[in-house]
Scaffold this active site. Structure first.
Site, PDB file in Angstrom:
ATOM      1  N   LYS A  53       0.833  -1.204   0.000  1.00  0.00           N
ATOM      2  CA  LYS A  53       0.000   0.000   0.000  1.00  0.00           C
ATOM      3  C   LYS A  53       0.873   1.263   0.000  1.00  0.00           C
ATOM      4  O   LYS A  53       0.650   2.179  -0.790  1.00  0.00           O
ATOM      5  CB  LYS A  53      -0.933  -0.009   1.210  1.00  0.00           C
ATOM      6  CG  LYS A  53      -2.058  -1.032   1.061  1.00  0.00           C
ATOM      7  CD  LYS A  53      -2.792  -1.347   2.361  1.00  0.00           C
ATOM      8  CE  LYS A  53      -3.805  -2.465   2.130  1.00  0.00           C
ATOM      9  NZ  LYS A  53      -4.451  -2.945   3.355  1.00  0.00           N
ATOM     10  N   GLN A  97      -4.570  -1.411   9.770  1.00  0.00           N
ATOM     11  CA  GLN A  97      -4.560  -2.762   9.202  1.00  0.00           C
ATOM     12  C   GLN A  97      -5.165  -3.759  10.204  1.00  0.00           C
ATOM     13  O   GLN A  97      -4.770  -3.810  11.363  1.00  0.00           O
ATOM     14  CB  GLN A  97      -3.104  -3.154   8.858  1.00  0.00           C
ATOM     15  CG  GLN A  97      -2.956  -4.479   8.144  1.00  0.00           C
ATOM     16  CD  GLN A  97      -3.563  -4.483   6.733  1.00  0.00           C
ATOM     17  OE1 GLN A  97      -3.415  -3.535   5.975  1.00  0.00           O
ATOM     18  NE2 GLN A  97      -4.268  -5.553   6.405  1.00  0.00           N
ATOM     19  N   ASP A 120     -10.851   3.163   4.069  1.00  0.00           N
ATOM     20  CA  ASP A 120     -11.168   1.726   4.001  1.00  0.00           C
ATOM     21  C   ASP A 120     -12.687   1.512   3.899  1.00  0.00           C
ATOM     22  O   ASP A 120     -13.139   0.416   3.594  1.00  0.00           O
ATOM     23  CB  ASP A 120     -10.658   1.018   5.272  1.00  0.00           C
ATOM     24  CG  ASP A 120      -9.526   0.057   4.979  1.00  0.00           C
ATOM     25  OD1 ASP A 120      -9.322  -0.275   3.792  1.00  0.00           O
ATOM     26  OD2 ASP A 120      -8.854  -0.367   5.937  1.00  0.00           O
TER      27      ASP A 120
END
Ligand code: NDP
Length: 284
Positions: A53, A97, A120
């Site tokens: 990412k 995460q 997200d």
């Protein structure tokens, strides 16, 4: 059956090319889109995802920071990091995460991220807006699958889409996005009886269970479009999906491989969401 493999890597690079142009336009206006990725502990899979990412951010000319925290960090300390990022003007998108260690309440952490920076698409506000079809950040994996279908000219309206899996980050939003495009949607999960009677009716079959190669040709209708979300290791430690690709490609009209299908799209959509978050700061 003429098979067609959906090339996620190639479609992801088309998507990120467009993001790159948007990043350049933003920079001309004095804004560099910035993503903060928070990694707790040292789970090797999470580390790989996070590195990919941040590397993609750099490739597209975006700013990125990775915040690595100890496995045994307290929930309060993690929340303090999130709050600092919420208040940091250089950061437009925040990604924590998952999974998080046991001592931390994931829901509380997700809810602490500013909805303006929720790239997200996991915050309850983003999920609620998605459910009622309002503009918001969409969860990157299902958003990426919608792009894969669009770029592959898959017709959705009136088709029967069957989703195996009902997680908050993949299965549930996947079904909603397909419903918004006028598919008839069926959700299957671990308590579904006679799974194959549902999957055999699918024009579009999305598999997100986390079980290596569990869906083979016997579960698939001739000519169906098969989207494999799974990321697993097979008996030879090779990456594989939840679909038995060799068998499924015999009956599917279009199918995504693993690797090189859904995975690259998830990262591409994260970049798009971060870019959107930065654009929103100019528009507000
Ligand atoms: P979860 O474990 O959160 O959810 C799995 C879902 O599959 C659950 O709803 C579960 O049902 C269902 N399920 C499990 N076993 C069966 C079965 N035998 N029959 C029918 N349904 C079953 O996983 P995620 O949704 O987070 O991820 C799914 C897969 O996708 C994983 O392999 C993950 O690594 C991968 N993934 C890939 C991404 C990418 O970018 N390519 C991104 C995110 C995930 P129940 O609810 O009843 O337990």
């Amino acid at each position: 059956m003429t098979n067609h493999i959906i090339d996620g890597k190639q479609i992801a690079s088309q998507v990120t090319e467009k993001v790159k142009e948007r990043v350049e336009r933003l920079k001309d206006q004095g804004v560099t889109p910035g993503l903060a990725v928070v990694l707790v502990g040292n789970n090797p899979a999470s580390q790989t995802y996070v590195n990919n990412k941040t590397k993609t951010c750099e490739r597209l000319g975006m700013y990125s920071v990775m915040i690595e925290l100890e496995e045994n960090i307290s929930e309060e300390a993690l929340l303090a990091h999130v709050e600092a990022l919420n208040n940091d003007n250089k950061i437009h998108g925040i990604l924590v995460q998952l999974p998080l260690p046991k001592q931390i309440d994931e829901d509380r952490v997700i809810a602490a991220i500013s909805p303006l920076k929720d790239v997200d698409g996991f915050h309850p506000e983003s999920v609620g807006k998605m459910m009622i079809g309002q503009q918001t950040f969409l969860s990157c994996t299902p958003f990426g699958i919608m792009k894969l279908l669009e770029y592959s000219d898959v017709e959705i309206a009136g088709k029967h889409a069957v989703i195996i899996g009902r997680s908050n980050i993949v299965g549930k939003p996947m079904g909603q996005l397909l419903l918004q495009k006028d598919a008839t949607v069926t959700y299957c999960h671990s308590k579904t009886k006679d799974l194959h009677t549902f999957t055999k009716q699918a024009d579009i079959l999305v598999v997100a269970t986390g079980h290596a190669k569990m869906i083979d040709a016997n579960f698939i209708k001739e000519g169906a479009v098969v989207i494999d979300v799974g990321i697993n290791r097979d008996e030879n430690n090779k990456l594989c999906g939840d679909v038995d690709f060799a068998s499924a490609q015999e009956v599917a009209s279009k199918i995504t491989p693993v690797p090189g299908g859904v995975g690259p799209m998830t990262i591409a959509m994260l970049m798009e969401n971060t870019c959107l978050a930065a654009e929103n700061t100019l528009n507000n």
